[in-house]
Every structure is written in C-alpha cells, then in structure tokens.
Design a protein around this motif. Sequence first.
Motif, mmCIF file in Angstrom:
data_model
loop_
_atom_site.group_PDB
_atom_site.id
_atom_site.type_symbol
_atom_site.label_atom_id
_atom_site.label_comp_id
_atom_site.label_asym_id
_atom_site.label_seq_id
_atom_site.Cartn_x
_atom_site.Cartn_y
_atom_site.Cartn_z
ATOM 1 N N UNK A 122 -11.647 24.987 -8.837
ATOM 2 C CA UNK A 122 -10.674 23.780 -8.317
ATOM 3 C C UNK A 122 -10.823 23.920 -6.578
ATOM 4 N N UNK A 123 -10.505 22.592 -6.439
ATOM 5 C CA UNK A 123 -10.262 22.548 -4.780
ATOM 6 C C UNK A 123 -8.703 22.865 -4.574
ATOM 7 N N UNK A 124 -9.023 23.962 -3.554
ATOM 8 C CA UNK A 124 -7.776 24.623 -3.369
ATOM 9 C C UNK A 124 -7.165 24.125 -1.941
ATOM 10 N N UNK A 125 -5.628 23.591 -1.865
ATOM 11 C CA UNK A 125 -5.023 23.253 -0.678
ATOM 12 C C UNK A 125 -4.232 24.360 -0.072
ATOM 13 N N UNK A 126 -4.307 24.959 0.627
ATOM 14 C CA UNK A 126 -3.293 26.190 1.147
ATOM 15 C C UNK A 126 -2.440 25.691 2.110
ATOM 16 N N UNK A 175 -7.028 24.732 4.403
ATOM 17 C CA UNK A 175 -5.942 25.205 4.956
ATOM 18 C C UNK A 175 -5.123 24.571 5.801
ATOM 19 N N UNK A 176 -3.737 24.371 5.734
ATOM 20 C CA UNK A 176 -2.721 23.916 6.584
ATOM 21 C C UNK A 176 -1.664 24.942 7.131
ATOM 22 N N UNK A 177 -1.727 25.112 8.516
ATOM 23 C CA UNK A 177 -0.734 26.083 8.871
ATOM 24 C C UNK A 177 0.504 25.325 8.894
ATOM 25 N N UNK A 178 1.441 25.794 8.189
ATOM 26 C CA UNK A 178 2.671 25.154 8.262
ATOM 27 C C UNK A 178 3.969 26.080 7.906
#
Length: 227
Positions: free
Chosen positions: A25-29, A44-47
């Motif tokens: 899968x494409x993982x968006x963290x 990755x998005x730092x949030x």
Amino acid sequence: MKTVLIIGGSKGIGKAISNLLLDTCNIINISRSQPEFTHQNLTHYNCNILTDELPNLEKVDTLIYCPGSINLKPFERLKIEDFKSDYEINFIGAVKAIQKYMPNLKEAENSSILLFSTVASKLGMPFHTSVASVKSAIEGLVKSLAAEYAPKVRVNAIAPTVTDTTLAAKLLRNDRQKEQMIERHPLKKYLSPNEVAAMAEFLISEKSASMSGQIFEMDCGITTFKN
C-alpha cells in the motif's frame, strides 16, 4: 495500489500497521514524530492532530486513527483537565481527521475507517474511568458513522487489551509486572503490536467487506472468560 492514511503511524500499533502494509500500500503517515523507518511507499507529514491544519490529500482509501492515552488514576485524583486531555487525543482528534478526509473516502472504492477502543469499555476496571469513558465514546462514533455512511464507507474499531508498546510501558515495567499481566488473562498472554496490526490489515481489506459498525475485542479472554 490502495492509499492508507495512518494518524500516529510512527510508534506502537500504528508503526506495526505501517510496517505490515508498506510493501502493498501507499502509506501516508501523519504524526508529531518522524518515523524511524523509510520506504518508497511512505509519505510523512509532521503534524499535531489537535493544533495543526491537516494536509490536503488527493487520495485516501482507508483512514486509521491510532493516537491514544492510558491515564490510570483513582477517580478522586483525576482532574477535569485529565478528562479533557484524554477526550481530545482519543476522540476529538479522530473526529477532526474523519471530517477532513471523509470527502476523499466517499470518492474511493471499498473505503474504510478503523479506530481503536479498549477492553476497559466493556470490562469495569478500577482506575480506568477516563480512558474507558472516552473509548466508549469512540464505540458510539463507530456505530453512528457506520450507519450514516453505509454502504459507501465501512467503519470499525479494535478494542485491544494491554499491548506491548511504549504507551503501556508503565504496566509492563519489569518481569514481575509482565508475569502478573500474563496471569490476569485466561489465554495467558497479552498482545504484541504485530497481532493488532494483522487484525487491522484484515479489517481494512475486502475480506471484511461485510463488516461495519463492529467493535472487535482482542482481549486474550479477559472480558469473556472466567480466569
């Protein structure tokens, strides 16, 4: 390839889910901390889920919300701020993420949402007032959203017992505590993050296409059997 958005995918159960799904899968963290692992399928998005604006995303097939808390205190020592803090990270953060990405989920094929409850929502346990209360709210959210968005978006939750993560480190500080925890459960074990990740993988897959509005207890027998 399915795009799976994981809120809190850099540690604990979220990390285990990320690692399990990365090759397929494409993982968006989205999390406050950078994952310790890298992969070509990982973004990755730092949030901070509670204070920051969530990023706009083109595609989300599945949303998994992992942040939680284990705030165990006698009721008389819990402050209103404790309840508010637990409610915000466990419930309000989930609502914020779901509202943000529901348009994406409604456009996707075979879309789903996975949240996390706790065995303490079913089994009365001392010192669990705050966490059991907010996780019970999660269970109500699961059932209500599942009904409202059927058949387009499936919504389920996993209710694990103690899992060997940094979040539960205070409960498993030494060999004696670990042995006591094992003895409390009729199956004579507690959970590993990989076990929970495997259940998560199943619940977001087409193999569970007939399941929505359900709370799946991974309890090692503690809420069902007499030990």
